[in-house]
Motif scaffolding. Structure first.
Motif, short mmCIF file in Angstrom:
data_model
loop_
_atom_site.label_atom_id
_atom_site.label_comp_id
_atom_site.label_asym_id
_atom_site.label_seq_id
_atom_site.Cartn_x
_atom_site.Cartn_y
_atom_site.Cartn_z
N ALA A 195 4.35 22.69 38.53
CA ALA A 195 5.49 22.76 37.61
C ALA A 195 5.03 23.33 36.28
O ALA A 195 3.83 23.38 35.99
N ASP A 196 5.98 23.74 35.47
CA ASP A 196 5.65 24.31 34.16
C ASP A 196 5.18 23.25 33.18
O ASP A 196 4.73 23.55 32.08
N SER A 197 5.28 21.98 33.58
CA SER A 197 4.88 20.86 32.73
C SER A 197 4.54 19.67 33.62
O SER A 197 5.02 19.58 34.75
N PHE A 198 3.75 18.77 33.11
CA PHE A 198 3.45 17.54 33.84
C PHE A 198 4.28 16.37 33.30
O PHE A 198 3.98 15.22 33.57
N ASP A 199 5.32 16.67 32.54
CA ASP A 199 6.15 15.65 31.91
C ASP A 199 7.36 15.23 32.75
O ASP A 199 8.14 14.40 32.32
N TYR A 200 7.53 15.82 33.93
CA TYR A 200 8.68 15.48 34.76
C TYR A 200 8.54 14.07 35.31
O TYR A 200 7.47 13.64 35.72
N LYS A 201 9.65 13.37 35.32
CA LYS A 201 9.71 12.05 35.92
C LYS A 201 10.69 12.16 37.09
O LYS A 201 11.67 12.85 37.03
N ASP A 202 10.38 11.48 38.17
CA ASP A 202 11.25 11.47 39.34
C ASP A 202 11.43 12.88 39.90
O ASP A 202 10.48 13.64 39.91
N VAL A 203 12.64 13.25 40.32
CA VAL A 203 12.86 14.52 41.00
C VAL A 203 13.89 15.35 40.23
O VAL A 203 14.95 14.84 39.86
N THR A 204 13.58 16.61 40.01
CA THR A 204 14.52 17.55 39.41
C THR A 204 14.80 18.63 40.43
O THR A 204 13.88 19.26 40.95
N ILE A 205 16.06 18.83 40.75
CA ILE A 205 16.48 19.86 41.70
C ILE A 205 17.36 20.85 40.94
O ILE A 205 18.44 20.49 40.46
N SER A 206 16.87 22.07 40.81
CA SER A 206 17.68 23.11 40.17
C SER A 206 18.16 24.06 41.27
O SER A 206 17.48 24.28 42.27
N TYR A 207 19.35 24.61 41.06
CA TYR A 207 19.96 25.44 42.09
C TYR A 207 20.78 26.56 41.47
O TYR A 207 21.29 26.44 40.35
N LEU A 208 20.89 27.65 42.21
CA LEU A 208 21.71 28.77 41.80
C LEU A 208 23.15 28.55 42.25
O LEU A 208 23.41 27.72 43.14
N GLU A 209 24.07 29.30 41.68
CA GLU A 209 25.48 29.28 42.07
C GLU A 209 25.59 29.35 43.59
O GLU A 209 24.91 30.14 44.24
N GLY A 210 26.40 28.48 44.18
CA GLY A 210 26.62 28.49 45.61
C GLY A 210 25.69 27.59 46.41
O GLY A 210 25.82 27.48 47.62
N PHE A 211 24.75 26.92 45.74
CA PHE A 211 23.77 26.09 46.44
C PHE A 211 23.84 24.62 46.04
O PHE A 211 22.91 23.86 46.31
N PHE A 251 17.15 11.15 40.37
CA PHE A 251 17.25 12.60 40.53
C PHE A 251 18.02 13.21 39.38
O PHE A 251 18.94 12.60 38.85
N THR A 252 17.64 14.44 39.05
CA THR A 252 18.43 15.26 38.15
C THR A 252 18.76 16.53 38.90
O THR A 252 17.87 17.20 39.42
N LEU A 253 20.04 16.85 39.01
CA LEU A 253 20.48 18.10 39.62
C LEU A 253 21.03 18.98 38.51
O LEU A 253 21.81 18.51 37.68
#
Length: 75
Positions: A20-36, A54-56
């Motif tokens: 990841a771009d950082s080690f500061d993430y907690k839990d799960v982050t799911i990023s998605y493009l339009e339509g997903f 989770f963070t979506l």
């Protein structure tokens, strides 16, 4: 390994790994493009036994349709 198997068993085929771009993430982050969004929500359901929070988030641009960042898992 375990998360990859969960996703592959549900039909996700193109899975790549990286830092990841950082080690500061907690839990799960799911990023998605339009339509997903449905796929992002499906991944959240698949991983709910492994992670509690989770963070979506919809993004306008990223290298793949879906990106899952596994942060620090609180036991």
């Amino acid at each position: 390994g375990k998360i990859s198997r969960i996703l592959k068993n549900d039909g996700y085929k193109e899975i790549t790994f990286g830092n990841a771009d950082s080690f500061d993430y907690k839990d799960v982050t799911i990023s998605y493009l339009e339509g997903f969004k449905d796929s992002a929500e499906n991944i959240q359901k698949l991983l709910k036994n492994e992670y509690a929070n989770f963070t979506l988030k919809k993004v306008d641009k990223q290298d793949s349709a879906l990106q899952v960042i596994l942060g620090v898992k609180n036991e």
